[in-house]
Design a protein around this motif. Structure first.
Motif, PDB file in Angstrom:
ATOM      1  N   THR A   1      -5.264  14.311  19.836  1.00 15.19           N
ATOM      2  CA  THR A   1      -4.152  13.422  19.325  1.00 15.19           C
ATOM      3  C   THR A   1      -3.028  13.926  19.208  1.00 15.19           C
ATOM      4  O   THR A   1      -1.864  13.545  20.501  1.00 15.19           O
ATOM      5  CB  THR A   1      -4.899  11.865  19.162  1.00 15.19           C
ATOM      6  N   HIS A   2      -2.764  14.123  17.728  1.00 15.28           N
ATOM      7  CA  HIS A   2      -1.274  14.362  18.084  1.00 15.28           C
ATOM      8  C   HIS A   2      -0.939  15.258  17.974  1.00 15.28           C
ATOM      9  O   HIS A   2       0.453  16.344  17.589  1.00 15.28           O
ATOM     10  CB  HIS A   2      -1.319  14.104  16.407  1.00 15.28           C
ATOM     11  N   GLY A   3      -1.491  16.371  18.344  1.00 16.25           N
ATOM     12  CA  GLY A   3      -0.898  18.219  18.810  1.00 16.25           C
ATOM     13  C   GLY A   3      -0.774  19.342  17.938  1.00 16.25           C
ATOM     14  O   GLY A   3      -0.855  19.790  18.133  1.00 16.25           O
ATOM     15  N   LYS A   4      -1.984  18.953  16.664  1.00 16.58           N
ATOM     16  CA  LYS A   4      -2.164  19.271  15.769  1.00 16.58           C
ATOM     17  C   LYS A   4      -3.618  19.978  16.132  1.00 16.58           C
ATOM     18  O   LYS A   4      -4.288  20.597  17.109  1.00 16.58           O
ATOM     19  CB  LYS A   4      -2.062  18.319  14.598  1.00 16.58           C
ATOM     20  N   ASP A   5      -3.193  21.436  15.147  1.00 17.65           N
ATOM     21  CA  ASP A   5      -4.211  22.467  15.054  1.00 17.65           C
ATOM     22  C   ASP A   5      -4.931  22.489  13.641  1.00 17.65           C
ATOM     23  O   ASP A   5      -4.376  22.758  12.705  1.00 17.65           O
ATOM     24  CB  ASP A   5      -3.755  24.081  15.663  1.00 17.65           C
ATOM     25  N   TRP A   6      -5.896  22.198  14.276  1.00 18.71           N
ATOM     26  CA  TRP A   6      -6.934  22.074  12.756  1.00 18.71           C
ATOM     27  C   TRP A   6      -7.400  22.919  11.578  1.00 18.71           C
ATOM     28  O   TRP A   6      -7.531  22.966  10.303  1.00 18.71           O
ATOM     29  CB  TRP A   6      -8.645  20.876  13.529  1.00 18.71           C
ATOM     30  N   ASN A   7      -6.890  24.163  12.209  1.00 19.48           N
ATOM     31  CA  ASN A   7      -7.303  25.187  11.102  1.00 19.48           C
ATOM     32  C   ASN A   7      -6.148  25.438  10.983  1.00 19.48           C
ATOM     33  O   ASN A   7      -6.200  26.340   9.684  1.00 19.48           O
ATOM     34  CB  ASN A   7      -7.824  26.836  12.498  1.00 19.48           C
ATOM     35  N   LYS A   8      -4.694  24.612  10.710  1.00 15.32           N
ATOM     36  CA  LYS A   8      -3.233  25.014  10.949  1.00 15.32           C
ATOM     37  C   LYS A   8      -2.781  24.136  10.004  1.00 15.32           C
ATOM     38  O   LYS A   8      -1.636  24.226   9.682  1.00 15.32           O
ATOM     39  CB  LYS A   8      -2.493  25.943  11.990  1.00 15.32           C
ATOM     40  N   ALA A   9      -3.588  23.300  10.362  1.00 14.03           N
ATOM     41  CA  ALA A   9      -3.043  21.722   9.749  1.00 14.03           C
ATOM     42  C   ALA A   9      -2.511  21.750   8.081  1.00 14.03           C
ATOM     43  O   ALA A   9      -3.216  22.220   7.539  1.00 14.03           O
ATOM     44  CB  ALA A   9      -3.624  20.639   9.795  1.00 14.03           C
ATOM     45  N   THR A  10      -1.352  21.251   7.850  1.00 15.55           N
ATOM     46  CA  THR A  10      -1.271  21.231   5.830  1.00 15.55           C
ATOM     47  C   THR A  10      -2.054  20.311   5.176  1.00 15.55           C
ATOM     48  O   THR A  10      -2.715  19.839   6.677  1.00 15.55           O
ATOM     49  CB  THR A  10      -0.341  20.785   6.142  1.00 15.55           C
ATOM     50  N   GLU A  11      -2.144  20.355   4.165  1.00 14.23           N
ATOM     51  CA  GLU A  11      -2.650  19.137   4.110  1.00 14.23           C
ATOM     52  C   GLU A  11      -1.737  17.966   4.099  1.00 14.23           C
ATOM     53  O   GLU A  11      -2.821  16.709   4.112  1.00 14.23           O
ATOM     54  CB  GLU A  11      -2.516  19.351   2.095  1.00 14.23           C
ATOM     55  N   ALA A  12      -1.040  17.876   4.249  1.00 14.58           N
ATOM     56  CA  ALA A  12       0.086  16.417   4.212  1.00 14.58           C
ATOM     57  C   ALA A  12      -0.097  16.325   5.576  1.00 14.58           C
ATOM     58  O   ALA A  12      -0.689  14.705   5.619  1.00 14.58           O
ATOM     59  CB  ALA A  12       1.909  16.690   4.560  1.00 14.58           C
ATOM     60  N   GLU A  13      -1.007  17.166   6.965  1.00 17.02           N
ATOM     61  CA  GLU A  13      -1.287  16.905   8.062  1.00 17.02           C
ATOM     62  C   GLU A  13      -2.718  16.095   8.161  1.00 17.02           C
ATOM     63  O   GLU A  13      -2.827  14.886   8.891  1.00 17.02           O
ATOM     64  CB  GLU A  13      -0.546  17.910   8.913  1.00 17.02           C
TER      65      GLU A  13
END
Length: 377
Positions: free
Chosen positions: A206-218
């Motif tokens: 929903t927030h335009g993030k890639d679940w395989n590249k998301a950082t711990e904070a994301e």
């Protein structure tokens, strides 16, 4: 009925492994908080059958009996099939001396890279198989570029099955899902997956993030959104189609197989794969590094990739095999064809496959525990 119809899809949700066991297997650094058991239930992997000419380690009930009988008739070899109920069990078995007897395994897309990186799989000899017969949408995916280690067997998607009257409108996006779940009359009748990457994934997408590249904070920030939603969730457990048919659940994350079974019971229900992105999972044929009966494996794989066999397998397990143009080749009396393929307008460009990464998988697992605790279950 297959493992997929009543059980949530994903990598680790059916496993009997603890989170710590999983992270230990992967050599991953656990997240800061103590990890609790992530995977309720028990693994039921059987010991491999010895003495056979072809030993297959697979999900339960994942080959049609008719296809296996025909292969035995043609080849004179009856495959010895033993089963596991989680990718973690498969990983652990192949990573131990007990895995030396297997000739063929069926890992999900999320685990192909880990198995290959650990040297547990051997490269596929493409010259011995007809890859040209396979759907190109299922080849060369992120989890195995060039299909060095995997051959797609069948596939499914993460979607939403819902009662339009109960939720008061259509579900088109994951934000629609979250908004609908908070409505009176829907709250308390919502089912979420028990996979961390599937629950947190909908917020990341929903927030335009890639679940395989998301950082711990994301990942943690997305988890906070789902934790706030958790008060509306009735269950994270396996979804029984009857719960949807009788109204105990009116909004649920699930795959198209469970949705198809529920809609057969209550035709008013709808299934959608929400945007902007969702999950494509692919179960794959793969050959263990030390497979003892290599020629027999390739003979069996060539048989399994025959169009007639792939059509038969699709009818048996209820999920589409990897045959190119499969939809037009199914018998005309096949029921709910659109649902078998995840919906009439499914766009593969808006699907992504999760890849287990030791650097972040512990965070997904930890946050999922927090989400379920926030729901009180």
């Amino acid at each position: 009925m297959t493992r997929h119809l009543l059980l949530p899809q994903g990598s680790s949700k059916r496993a009997g492994f603890s989170r710590r066991s999983l992270l230990g297997l992967l050599g991953a650094a656990p997240a800061a908080l103590a990890l609790q058991s992530a995977f309720p239930g028990r693994a039921s992997a059987a010991e491999p059958v010895s003495g056979g000419a072809l030993n297959v380690f697979s999900w339960p009930n994942y080959f049609s009996n008719d296809s296996l009988a025909e292969y035995a008739r043609k080849s004179g070899v009856t495959p010895n099939i033993t089963s596991y109920d989680s990718n973690e069990t498969l990983f652990a078995k192949l990573n131990s001396p007990a895995g030396a007897d297997f000739d063929l395994v069926i890992p999900s897309s999320s685990w192909i890279k880990q198995l290959a990186d650990r040297g547990l799989l051997q490269e596929i000899d493409h010259s011995r198989l007809n890859f040209g017969s396979l759907d190109p949408s299922l080849l060369n995916r992120d989890y195995d570029p060039g299909n060095k280690y995997s051959i797609p067997k069948d596939w499914g998607v993460l979607g939403v099955v819902y009662d339009p009257e109960a939720v008061g409108g259509e579900i088109k996006t994951w934000q629609d899902f979250l908004d609908a779940g908070a409505k009176p009359g829907v709250s308390g009748k919502v089912r979420l997956s028990d996979s961390g990457w599937e629950t947190i994934g909908m917020s990341l997408w929903t927030h335009g993030k890639d679940w395989n590249k998301a950082t711990e904070a994301e990942i943690r920030a997305a988890g906070e959104e789902i934790k706030a939603f958790a008060k509306h969730v009735k269950t994270f457990g396996g979804l029984d189609p009857n719960q949807l048919a009788n109204g105990a659940i009116v909004l649920a994350q699930t795959n198209q197989g469970t949705a198809r079974a529920a809609i057969a019971l209550n035709p008013k229900l709808k299934f959608v794969v929400p945007g902007p992105m969702s999950e494509l999972w692919v179960d794959n044929y793969a050959i263990p590094a030390k497979a003892p009966n290599l020629d027999q494996v390739y003979d069996f794989l060539a048989y399994q990739l025959e169009p007639a066999v792939q059509i038969s397998e699709t009818q048996y397990i209820g999920f589409p095999a990897a045959l190119a143009g499969l939809r037009d080749k199914l018998p005309s009396d096949t029921k709910d064809v659109d649902l078998i393929f995840g919906g009439k307008d499914l766009d593969f460009d808006k699907l992504t496959s999760f890849v287990v990464d030791p650097a972040t998988v512990g965070v997904y697992l930890e946050v999922q525990t927090e989400i379920q605790a926030a729901a009180g279950g």
